[in-house]
Every structure is written in C-alpha cells, then in structure tokens.
Design a protein around this motif. Structure first.
Motif, short mmCIF file in Angstrom:
data_model
loop_
_atom_site.label_atom_id
_atom_site.label_comp_id
_atom_site.label_asym_id
_atom_site.label_seq_id
_atom_site.Cartn_x
_atom_site.Cartn_y
_atom_site.Cartn_z
N PHE A 353 0.94 -1.18 -0.03
CA PHE A 353 0.00 0.01 -0.12
C PHE A 353 0.76 1.32 0.05
O PHE A 353 0.73 2.21 -0.89
CB PHE A 353 -0.98 -0.05 1.13
N ILE A 357 1.12 4.18 -2.88
CA ILE A 357 0.83 5.60 -2.77
C ILE A 357 2.14 6.48 -2.63
O ILE A 357 1.87 7.78 -2.97
CB ILE A 357 -0.06 5.86 -1.40
N GLY A 360 2.62 9.02 -5.52
CA GLY A 360 1.81 10.07 -5.35
C GLY A 360 2.25 11.20 -4.31
O GLY A 360 1.74 12.21 -4.63
N ARG A 363 4.10 14.45 -5.68
CA ARG A 363 3.16 15.28 -6.25
C ARG A 363 2.30 16.10 -5.33
O ARG A 363 2.02 17.19 -5.34
CB ARG A 363 2.03 14.41 -7.32
N VAL B 80 -8.53 6.28 -1.11
CA VAL B 80 -7.44 6.95 -0.65
C VAL B 80 -6.09 6.95 -1.69
O VAL B 80 -5.67 7.65 -2.22
CB VAL B 80 -6.72 7.02 0.76
N ALA B 81 -5.77 5.47 -1.81
CA ALA B 81 -4.90 5.36 -2.64
C ALA B 81 -4.92 5.57 -4.23
O ALA B 81 -4.38 6.15 -4.65
CB ALA B 81 -4.25 3.80 -2.57
N LEU B 84 -6.89 9.72 -4.29
CA LEU B 84 -6.34 10.85 -3.73
C LEU B 84 -4.47 10.92 -4.09
O LEU B 84 -4.03 11.79 -4.44
CB LEU B 84 -6.16 10.76 -2.23
N PHE B 85 -4.10 9.59 -3.79
CA PHE B 85 -2.62 9.45 -4.33
C PHE B 85 -2.47 9.14 -5.92
O PHE B 85 -1.22 8.84 -5.89
CB PHE B 85 -1.88 8.38 -3.21
N GLN B 86 -3.43 8.84 -6.47
CA GLN B 86 -3.46 8.26 -7.89
C GLN B 86 -2.41 7.25 -8.09
O GLN B 86 -1.75 7.10 -9.20
CB GLN B 86 -2.98 9.74 -8.73
#
Lengths: 377, 307
Positions: A353, A357, A360, A363, B80-81, B84-86
């Motif tokens: 996970f 993430i 991202g 960014r 969320v992943a 939000l975090f694309q």
C-alpha cells in the motif's frame, strides 16, 4: 522547504521502497500494540526468527526461492504492461507437470533433472501463453482470465494427483519424485555417516546443510533474475516488449506486433513461474503434490514481491528475501509473543500500500506551495 | 420434475446473491472510472465481520450491517490510494485483497483462540416465507431474504443510472472526467463516494455467504466469488441488468456443481468444481466481443490535466 526536500528524496524509487517498508513495519507495530502484544518485543522476535541461527537463515533462502521466481514472473509481465495474476495457476501446473515426469521417469540425474525442470517450464509457459492468447485474440483482460485459470489449475491438479498411477496408496497425494530428480545440494551424501561427520566439523554451513533442504533453487533464481534483466535491457526483443508496455500505440506505429508480444510475454512469464515450481518440487521435502483445499499462495505472493521490487528483476531477489524472511520469521512471532502469524499478510499488504501511494506523495507535497502561490497573485 | 426445477432455481438465486452484491458494487466503482479488483478482499472482510458480530451479539441484522461497514472501511483505503494518491488502481485493489483476508484471519485468531474460522452463528438470515418447516415446491423456493435485497438493489441501480441526474453525473465522471469537471461535477468526490459504496455492497455480499448460505466464516468461504463478479460486470457490459443476469448465470453454474456433485455422481467432483470457471472463460470468449469499458477506466483525474 523541507516538503520540497522530502519530495525530492521520494522521487527516487529506492528511497520510496525503503520508506514504505519502514512505515509498513511501523503500522504493524501499532496494530500489534492495539491487539495487546508488545510491539518492540514482537519485532525483536521477528528478527531473531530470521537471523539467530544458520538453520533459520538457510530456511529463509529456501522459503524465498519460489516466491522470487513467481515475483520475477510477475515483474517481467508487469514491465511489459501485463498484470500476471495467473501466476498462481502457472505455478500449480508447473508443480503438477514436474511431479508427474519426476515420478514416471527414472533416468540418470544428468538427463533426469533437466527433463523434470523442462516439464515444469513448458507447462507453466503453455498455461501462461493461454492468458496471452485470450488477451491478444479475444480481448479478455488478463486479470479475469488469470484468476479463472488459477482455479481451473487448482482443481485440475487436485484431480490428477489422486489418479491411479500417481496416487500413493490411500493418501491424498502422489508418490515422491524419483531420487534422481531431486535438486538438493549434497542430497544423498549428507545422510551417510561420512557426510554427517564431515558436515558437523564445519561451523556454520554444516548446520545449514544438515538441518535444511539446501538446494540449487536460490542460485537458479539469481541467474534467472540476471537473465531477465539482460533480456529486458540489452536485447531487441526486450526493447520491443518494454515499448509495448510503455505505450502500445507508439509501439504499433513503429511496426511492433503488439499481439505477438503479448503472447510472448505471457509465455516467458509462465515459463519462469513453471521453472520455479519444478525447482520447488525437486528441491523441497516432501517432493510431491497433494490435494489442496485452497491456494498455497506461492504465485499470489509473487505479486507483492514484484510490486515491492518496482518490477526490477534484481530487486525481486531482495523483496523476495524480505517477504520470505517475514513469512518464516513470522512463525517466531507466534511462539515467542503469541501473536497470530496472520499479521504478516497484513504487514505485506501495508508495505505494498505504501509502495503504491508513495509515488503520489511527491506530487501532493509539491502541490502545497503552488496553492499558496495563487493567492499572492 | 417440478421439484428439481424449483430446487435449481432456488440454489441459483442463493449462490448468485453474493456475486450480485459484489458485482453491483464493482459496477458502481467502475462506472466512475475506478477499477476495483479489491471486491474479493472486501467480501472476505464482510463475510468475517458479519459472522463474528452475529456470533457475539446474536443479532443477524447487526452482523449484516457491520459487514457492510467493514467493507466500506476497507474501501476507504482503496479510495485514498487510487483517487487521492493517484496510484495504480489494480495494485491498490491487490492491496485490498491482501489486507482484507489478512485482517479477517488475524482478528479471527484474536477473537476465537487462534482459530482462523469463526464459531457457527446461532441464527441465520430469515427466509422469504419464514423460517418454518415448509415442504414441497414452496419449501424449495424459500430462499434467503437477501435474494430479494439483491434484486431490489439491481433495480435501484437501473433507476439510478438511467433515470436520475446523479446517475448521469456518475457516468460522466467515468466517461470524460474533464468534461464532467467543467460542468461543475466534483469528479473525485463522486469517485470517493462510489468506491466506498462499492465496499459496503461487497461487504454485504460477503455477509450473505456467512449469514445465509453457510453459517460460519472459514478461510475458504470467499473463494473467488469477488473475482467472478468482476467477470460478470464485464460480461454484462457494465450495465446493472447485464451484471445481474451474468451473476445469475454464474450462480446457475455453481448450482449445477452443487446438484450434480451430490451422491453417486459420474463426473468427479474436482472436474465439476472447475465448471463455473471454465464457463466464465467460454462466455467471455464467445459473447463479450468488444465490450466497452467506461472510457476513463483506470485513469486518475487531476484538475486541469488534458486527456
């Protein structure tokens, strides 16, 4: 400004992965604490379960080998834009084929071992190739066909392993593969008096050899990782495969046959998984297959291995070792602090996970100053 | 004869219901452009939560509700992943499939003395004609009340997607997020809500297994139903009625497996067990052709980005 710095650091994939692993273990600690187990002692137990004896370290290497292979299989397909979730099925048919050949034939090891390994490799390749054909010719998404083929492989294996010539007595499994098929190092010799006495004299390696199934699998995995890395980076075929992965439209525009490449990738990916399966059967006790009530997860676990490695073949060795270490050391969690070993699956999930993430994060971090900038105008 | 037919219908309905819930959940997420292969993990956590809560509270409805909540919570991770975090939506879905079963088994062994299965629940979900001992055709057709819920949800989805403004917004987000954004639709907010709804529905789907079909959670309770429901959505060409029909078909395949597998069967049970999966593949090969996924499927949306 420190936001900027963090963002810059996290742009490097190595740091992202390390941060993800640390965060994953940290969250696992929190979960353990909430569940009422001492987090620090648990982590120490985990570390002890991996490193505290030559037997443990050797077992971690042995445990990691099959998931490094399936990780390589997934990573290779992923580099070229395909998500090979069917790796579990390819691993199962690889086990099945190599076991059947290993039981049926009994030739001198020089011929027998390559034949048994080839059986697993070909079976895996054929099974993976089916996913490629279904995708290239019929447009069926590889995730769907892969999952369906996984279940079909499971039941097929269950069906065949209790068929007449292979089934051992009334057991729910097959006979062992013939002695000549085994890929153990010093396999027969270490059980003789000479071998035992000799190995007892060697301090660390001796214990590892005597107490665990030391086999050629891990070395083969390292060689396979290097081969795949070279294939991807240094050859024309590898260039084609990566081009299809990056942008299939521009790949097609420069004359690369996308459909053929999809099938090729799945053939190779399946072959890697199948070879790993054959090495698993020939290198690990009990050297046979049994009826499975659910997936063993050798293939499925290859997915997180590949994802944590960022699909780099050489990285798969490290992430496979991490995963294998957590799985093996996780048993120590159970008997040292009494925490259920299932926590390990959660840890792996959380690490993936965070790996997912983290990309991202830079960014999102860099966006913050930009928002403020709007008001200054 | 009538007896066998009604029995097949009933088992088909029973076995398709978990997939209908998960499939509709997957559908609403996919419609907004978020791929959700995590429904399998969401179903697993739902199946576990439903059984565990029902065992401890003794109330099957609280169990059912909590299953949805658990699925929804897991879906927040995916939202969320991926929004939000694309991050890659397939990877994020895989994370759900790792954490869902992991968490279910972990909490199970905490609550049930190291066992990865729950104790059987005392009372299961009610049947449509009551829980009394009804015989004959009516008894055969006495399916779980969740079968009706699933049908109502499917009908509601048809109304939602094709008759309401919100449904059109939702589809616009999946087809052309930039255009939807220009119209003043909050793309990521709609996606967030729909992913969570998909988790809630998948959680319900899991609970229909552990509170209806069987009465406890085991590590193999959810064995690919989530994934089959994804195939059903594709097979149903991303429409609620199509997905519902496809789920019925796969439920029928499982019903045949159950019926033919009982007693002295000529076909070995292992081969029968393959049937639903082979059927899925054949159906996909024969009928899907060029099924068109929502255009923005799998693509995260950032304000101001060009398509």
């Amino acid at each position: 400004m420190y936001m900027n710095k963090i963002a810059q650091i996290l742009k490097k994939s190595v740091f992202r992965t390390l941060a993800a692993i640390v965060l994953g273990l940290f969250v696992a600690g929190i979960i353990l604490a909430v569940a009422g187990y001492p987090p620090l002692r648990s982590m120490l137990a985990l570390g002890k379960g991996i490193f505290s004896s030559p037997k443990y370290v050797s077992n971690v290497l042995i445990k990691s080998t099959p998931i490094i292979f399936t990780g390589l299989s997934v990573a290779f397909a992923f580099k070229t834009g395909l998500f090979n979730i069917g790796v579990e099925g390819q691993f199962i048919v690889g086990c099945l084929a190599s076991t059947l050949v290993g039981i049926t034939l009994d030739l001198p090891p020089v011929i027998q071992v390559p034949l048994v390994l080839l059986a697993g490799l070909v079976a895996g390749a054929a099974y993976g190739g089916m996913i490629g054909v279904l995708k290239a010719k019929f447009g069926i998404h590889e995730v769907i066909s892969g999952i369906m083929l996984n279940w079909i492989a499971l039941y097929l294996s269950n069906y065949i392993c209790i068929l007449e010539p292979f089934r051992k007595g009334d057991s729910n499994g097959t006979y062992q593969v013939s002695e000549a098929s085994k890929t153990l190092i010093l396999g027969a010799w270490k059980n003789t008096d000479d071998g035992r006495n000799f190995l007892k004299g060697i301090p660390i390696l001796g214990e590892a050899f005597l107490k665990t199934d030391v086999n050629i699998g891990f070395l083969a995995a390292v060689i396979m990782a290097i081969l795949l890395a070279v294939l991807l980076k240094k050859t024309t075929k590898g260039f084609e495969l990566r081009a299809v992965g990056y942008n299939k439209y521009s790949a097609e525009a420069v004359g690369i046959d996308i459909k053929k490449n999809i099938i090729d990738v799945m053939l190779i990916s399946g072959a890697v998984a199948g070879l790993g399966a054959a090495l698993y059967i020939t290198g690990n006790t009990p050297h046979k297959i049994t009826v499975l009530s659910a997936f063993e997860g050798m293939g499925i676990n290859g997915l997180p291995v590949a994802l944590i490695a960022g699909s780099s073949p050489v990285g798969c060795i490290l992430s496979g070792l991490l995963f294998g270490g957590l799985m093996y050391g996780g048993q120590a969690l159970q008997y040292e602090v009494g925490a259920p070993t299932e926590i390990i699956n959660i840890v792996i999930g959380i690490i993936v996970f965070f790996v997912a993430i983290m990309k991202g994060v830079p960014r999102l971090l860099l966006k913050i100053p930009r928002r403020g900038g709007k008001h200054v105008k | 004869m009538l007896n066998s037919i009604t029995l097949v219908i009933a088992i088909t309905l029973m076995y398709s219901t978990p997939m209908v819930f998960a499939g509709l959940g997957n559908l609403i997420s996919e419609k907004t452009g978020v791929i959700n292969i995590g429904v399998e993990g969401m179903m697993t956590i739902g199946a576990f939560t439903g059984a565990a809560v029902c065992y401890f509270t003794g109330n099957v409805w609280i169990g059912f509700l909590c299953a949805g909540i658990a699925g929804g919570f897991l879906a927040i991770l995916h939202a969320v992943a991926s929004i939000l975090f694309q991050s890659d939506q397939t990877i994020s879905g895989l994370v759900i499939n790792l954490i869902g079963p992991g968490a279910a088994l972990f909490i199970s062994s905490l609550l049930f003395d190291g066992a990865t299965s729950t104790q059987p629940v005392a009372n299961k979900l009610p049947k449509i004609f009551g829980n009394g001992n009804i015989r004959g055709v009516l008894g055969n057709l006495n399916v779980d009340v969740t079968v009706v819920f699933a049908f109502v949800t499917a009908v509601f989805f048809i109304w939602l997607f094709y008759k309401t403004k919100w449904g059109l917004h939702l589809q616009a987000v999946g087809e052309h997020p930039a255009a939807a954004d220009t119209m003043g639709i909050q793309v990521n907010k709609i996606r967030f809500i729909c992913v969570i709804v998909s988790g809630i529905l998948a959680g319900f789907g899991g609970a229909t297994v552990t509170l209806g079909i069987v009465s406890q959670f085991t590590p193999t309770t959810i064995a690919g139903q989530g994934f089959i429901s994804i195939a059903a959505v594709i097979f149903g060409k991303w429409t609620p009625h199509g997905a519902y029909g496809a789920c019925l078909l796969f439920g029928f395949a499982q019903a045949l497996t159950v019926l033919l597998g009982g007693g002295q069967s000529v076909i070995p049970s292992q081969l029968l067990a393959m049937f639903p999966y082979i059927l899925t593949l054949i159906m996909l090969v024969l009928f899907v052709g060029r099924a068109v996924a929502p255009k923005a499927s799998g693509k995260s949306y950032e304000k101001g980005s060009r398509l």
